[in-house]
Design a protein around this motif. Sequence first.
Motif, PDB file in Angstrom:
ATOM      1  N   ARG A  61       0.772  -0.859   0.099  1.00 46.74           N
ATOM      2  CA  ARG A  61       0.362  -0.001  -0.160  1.00 46.74           C
ATOM      3  C   ARG A  61       0.892   0.905  -0.119  1.00 46.74           C
ATOM      4  O   ARG A  61       1.781   0.731   0.499  1.00 46.74           O
ATOM      5  N   PHE A  62       0.631   1.940  -0.550  1.00 47.75           N
ATOM      6  CA  PHE A  62       1.860   3.652  -1.191  1.00 47.75           C
ATOM      7  C   PHE A  62       0.987   4.333  -0.946  1.00 47.75           C
ATOM      8  O   PHE A  62      -0.755   4.944  -0.633  1.00 47.75           O
ATOM      9  N   ALA A  63       1.409   5.827  -0.252  1.00 44.75           N
ATOM     10  CA  ALA A  63       0.560   7.085  -0.914  1.00 44.75           C
ATOM     11  C   ALA A  63       1.426   8.239  -1.153  1.00 44.75           C
ATOM     12  O   ALA A  63       2.784   7.848  -1.600  1.00 44.75           O
ATOM     13  N   ILE A  64       0.848   8.461  -1.988  1.00 46.20           N
ATOM     14  CA  ILE A  64       1.757   9.889  -2.640  1.00 46.20           C
ATOM     15  C   ILE A  64       1.087  11.368  -1.961  1.00 46.20           C
ATOM     16  O   ILE A  64      -0.413  11.526  -1.729  1.00 46.20           O
ATOM     17  N   ILE A  65       2.274  11.701  -2.225  1.00 46.66           N
ATOM     18  CA  ILE A  65       1.996  13.415  -0.918  1.00 46.66           C
ATOM     19  C   ILE A  65       1.797  14.561  -2.324  1.00 46.66           C
ATOM     20  O   ILE A  65       3.342  14.161  -3.048  1.00 46.66           O
ATOM     21  N   ALA A  66       1.485  15.632  -2.822  1.00 44.84           N
ATOM     22  CA  ALA A  66       1.445  16.537  -3.292  1.00 44.84           C
ATOM     23  C   ALA A  66       0.992  17.755  -3.234  1.00 44.84           C
ATOM     24  O   ALA A  66      -0.425  17.479  -2.431  1.00 44.84           O
ATOM     25  N   SER A  67       1.156  19.243  -3.429  1.00 46.89           N
ATOM     26  CA  SER A  67       0.609  20.310  -2.944  1.00 46.89           C
ATOM     27  C   SER A  67      -0.282  19.678  -3.986  1.00 46.89           C
ATOM     28  O   SER A  67      -0.770  19.862  -5.399  1.00 46.89           O
ATOM     29  N   GLU A  68      -1.972  21.307  -3.264  1.00 46.88           N
ATOM     30  CA  GLU A  68      -3.105  21.339  -4.424  1.00 46.88           C
ATOM     31  C   GLU A  68      -2.552  22.230  -6.234  1.00 46.88           C
ATOM     32  O   GLU A  68      -3.353  21.782  -6.905  1.00 46.88           O
ATOM     33  N   TYR A  69      -1.267  22.692  -5.548  1.00 45.53           N
ATOM     34  CA  TYR A  69      -0.924  24.086  -6.895  1.00 45.53           C
ATOM     35  C   TYR A  69      -0.109  22.896  -7.818  1.00 45.53           C
ATOM     36  O   TYR A  69      -0.838  22.365  -9.280  1.00 45.53           O
ATOM     37  N   THR A  70       0.234  21.434  -7.332  1.00 45.69           N
ATOM     38  CA  THR A  70       0.973  20.619  -8.183  1.00 45.69           C
ATOM     39  C   THR A  70      -0.815  20.005  -8.899  1.00 45.69           C
ATOM     40  O   THR A  70      -0.102  19.319 -10.670  1.00 45.69           O
ATOM     41  N   ASN A 118       0.548   2.077   7.750  1.00 42.60           N
ATOM     42  CA  ASN A 118      -0.348   2.252   7.651  1.00 42.60           C
ATOM     43  C   ASN A 118      -0.163   2.076   5.916  1.00 42.60           C
ATOM     44  O   ASN A 118      -1.099   1.970   4.617  1.00 42.60           O
ATOM     45  N   TYR A 119       1.257   2.059   5.984  1.00 39.00           N
ATOM     46  CA  TYR A 119       1.535   2.277   3.997  1.00 39.00           C
ATOM     47  C   TYR A 119       2.967   1.520   4.297  1.00 39.00           C
ATOM     48  O   TYR A 119       4.019   1.665   4.856  1.00 39.00           O
ATOM     49  N   ASP A 120       3.061   1.285   2.938  1.00 38.68           N
ATOM     50  CA  ASP A 120       5.014   0.049   2.638  1.00 38.68           C
ATOM     51  C   ASP A 120       6.005   1.967   1.972  1.00 38.68           C
ATOM     52  O   ASP A 120       7.208   1.389   1.666  1.00 38.68           O
ATOM     53  N   GLY A 121       5.538   2.299   1.087  1.00 34.49           N
ATOM     54  CA  GLY A 121       6.202   3.483   0.186  1.00 34.49           C
ATOM     55  C   GLY A 121       5.287   4.874   0.045  1.00 34.49           C
ATOM     56  O   GLY A 121       4.566   5.097   0.251  1.00 34.49           O
ATOM     57  N   LEU A 122       6.223   6.113   0.042  1.00 30.83           N
ATOM     58  CA  LEU A 122       5.550   6.739  -0.054  1.00 30.83           C
ATOM     59  C   LEU A 122       6.418   7.741  -1.827  1.00 30.83           C
ATOM     60  O   LEU A 122       7.556   7.722  -1.686  1.00 30.83           O
ATOM     61  N   PHE A 123       5.879   8.242  -2.357  1.00 32.10           N
ATOM     62  CA  PHE A 123       6.045   9.051  -3.899  1.00 32.10           C
ATOM     63  C   PHE A 123       5.774  10.946  -2.926  1.00 32.10           C
ATOM     64  O   PHE A 123       4.796  10.991  -2.430  1.00 32.10           O
ATOM     65  N   ILE A 124       7.157  11.584  -3.351  1.00 31.72           N
ATOM     66  CA  ILE A 124       6.550  13.059  -3.298  1.00 31.72           C
ATOM     67  C   ILE A 124       6.619  13.988  -4.038  1.00 31.72           C
ATOM     68  O   ILE A 124       7.382  13.755  -5.289  1.00 31.72           O
ATOM     69  N   LEU A 125       5.138  14.294  -4.846  1.00 30.63           N
ATOM     70  CA  LEU A 125       5.408  14.416  -6.357  1.00 30.63           C
ATOM     71  C   LEU A 125       5.381  16.054  -6.699  1.00 30.63           C
ATOM     72  O   LEU A 125       4.477  16.749  -5.745  1.00 30.63           O
ATOM     73  N   SER A 126       6.904  16.632  -7.401  1.00 27.01           N
ATOM     74  CA  SER A 126       6.821  17.184  -6.928  1.00 27.01           C
ATOM     75  C   SER A 126       7.526  18.889  -5.653  1.00 27.01           C
ATOM     76  O   SER A 126       7.640  18.359  -4.825  1.00 27.01           O
ATOM     77  N   PHE A 127       7.674  20.055  -6.204  1.00 35.76           N
ATOM     78  CA  PHE A 127       8.362  20.455  -5.281  1.00 35.76           C
ATOM     79  C   PHE A 127       7.231  21.107  -3.956  1.00 35.76           C
ATOM     80  O   PHE A 127       6.041  20.657  -4.125  1.00 35.76           O
ATOM     81  N   PHE A 128       7.760  20.810  -2.951  1.00 40.12           N
ATOM     82  CA  PHE A 128       7.164  21.488  -1.319  1.00 40.12           C
ATOM     83  C   PHE A 128       8.683  22.399  -0.647  1.00 40.12           C
ATOM     84  O   PHE A 128      10.003  22.145  -1.688  1.00 40.12           O
ATOM     85  N   SER A 129       8.573  23.241   0.556  1.00 38.93           N
ATOM     86  CA  SER A 129       9.449  24.027   0.732  1.00 38.93           C
ATOM     87  C   SER A 129      10.680  23.254   1.667  1.00 38.93           C
ATOM     88  O   SER A 129      10.170  22.196   1.808  1.00 38.93           O
ATOM     89  N   ASP A 130      11.855  23.572   1.080  1.00 37.03           N
ATOM     90  CA  ASP A 130      12.821  22.488   2.311  1.00 37.03           C
ATOM     91  C   ASP A 130      12.411  22.588   3.622  1.00 37.03           C
ATOM     92  O   ASP A 130      12.429  20.998   3.847  1.00 37.03           O
ATOM     93  N   GLN A 131      11.489  23.122   4.571  1.00 39.47           N
ATOM     94  CA  GLN A 131      11.407  22.975   5.626  1.00 39.47           C
ATOM     95  C   GLN A 131      10.038  21.684   5.820  1.00 39.47           C
ATOM     96  O   GLN A 131      10.196  20.699   6.660  1.00 39.47           O
ATOM     97  N   TYR A 132       9.554  21.606   4.814  1.00 40.68           N
ATOM     98  CA  TYR A 132       8.094  20.632   4.292  1.00 40.68           C
ATOM     99  C   TYR A 132       8.926  19.239   4.341  1.00 40.68           C
ATOM    100  O   TYR A 132       8.423  18.348   4.818  1.00 40.68           O
ATOM    101  N   LEU A 133       9.953  19.045   3.805  1.00 41.49           N
ATOM    102  CA  LEU A 133      10.015  17.961   2.810  1.00 41.49           C
ATOM    103  C   LEU A 133      11.285  17.597   4.353  1.00 41.49           C
ATOM    104  O   LEU A 133      11.638  15.821   4.281  1.00 41.49           O
ATOM    105  N   ASP A 134      11.780  18.367   5.346  1.00 43.52           N
ATOM    106  CA  ASP A 134      12.523  18.152   6.220  1.00 43.52           C
ATOM    107  C   ASP A 134      11.618  17.810   7.254  1.00 43.52           C
ATOM    108  O   ASP A 134      12.208  16.646   7.628  1.00 43.52           O
ATOM    109  N   LEU A 135      10.415  18.001   7.388  1.00 42.84           N
ATOM    110  CA  LEU A 135       9.236  17.335   7.964  1.00 42.84           C
ATOM    111  C   LEU A 135       9.304  15.679   7.647  1.00 42.84           C
ATOM    112  O   LEU A 135       9.409  14.910   8.271  1.00 42.84           O
ATOM    113  N   LEU A 136       8.733  16.045   6.847  1.00 41.18           N
ATOM    114  CA  LEU A 136       8.834  14.764   5.843  1.00 41.18           C
ATOM    115  C   LEU A 136       9.108  13.100   6.255  1.00 41.18           C
ATOM    116  O   LEU A 136       8.844  12.628   6.071  1.00 41.18           O
TER     117      LEU A 136
END
Length: 330
Positions: A61-70, A118-136
């Motif tokens: 089971r995977f999750a993908i996270i992306a901004s509303e803009y993306t 809940n998940y086995d892996g995560l896709f991060i689609l495109s740009f997030f701020s440095d702070q948010y990526l560090d948090l993730l």
Amino acid sequence: MKITMQTVADRLGVSKNTVSQALRNKNTVSSQTKDAVFQMADKLGYQYQKETKSEATTGNRFAIIASEYTLSFNSFFGIILNKIKELIVDQKQTIDVFMISKEDETQGKLPEKLNADNYDGLFILSFFSDQYLDLLNSVTDLPKILIDHHRPGLEIDSVLSANIDGAYEAMSYLATKGVKTVGFIGEIDRSPSYAERMIGFENALSSLHLETTDQWTINHLPENQNSLFETIAAVKKQPDAWFCVNNGYAFSLMNYFQSHQMNVPQDIKVLAFDDTDLSRMTQPRMTVMATDLNEMGKSSYDLLQYRMTHPDSVLRQVCLKPNLIIGGTV
């Protein structure tokens, strides 16, 4: 002391995600690791669903996270996302998509369900701020893949376009068409991809004997038509060609020229990076340098599968070479 999944992980010197996958008997974890996890969990008295011990599960089971803009860019990121979904469905796996609002990103708010249980892996689609990526990266130890984005020092695998080489090849094509002077349009602070495209542009200038000026180097321009119209109107003399970091800028640029009775490509040439719906809507159709988005989706899926089965392998960057699509604007 409360015994948690993290306690088991710490005792074994593995990640919490490895323990989670082992306790669910995922086939992404070796039998030796599973045995060690089960033994340590039993020794510490950690409670888990013991029925998972007898039968391996394959439906990751995977999750993908992306901004509303993306997620609003259906003809670009939508193609990548749909390819990932297609591959996951083919393998009888599941995926959840989490849309992150600008407010969520600013406040450092992560989806509540986003954890190793809940998940086995995560896709991060495109740009997030440095702070948010560090948090993730710090909050969840899920195997992760960054798609169309990267940052030096960030310990996450990534799948990218070869932006520097692609931009250089775009300039090479312009040179074969007799272009001597060329301009650049984009906002290089918005994405590392855009900054890399400017590097490719600059690398090509001297080696290909192309000329530019400060007035033709527009690298901090908001992506809206009004801003572009005002900026281009202030350019006293146009170059032979403009290179745009994406189709949005090129689309607005062509609208400007057409509204000022300038013909593309007879009076001025336009070449853009990417190939979206906008590039196919113009008359004539844009000439573009573009990455295969379906291949980007497939490469992202394959790289995450690799990371799940090789958690200790060195970090990887998969870089896809873009191709020239010849339209009528050069």
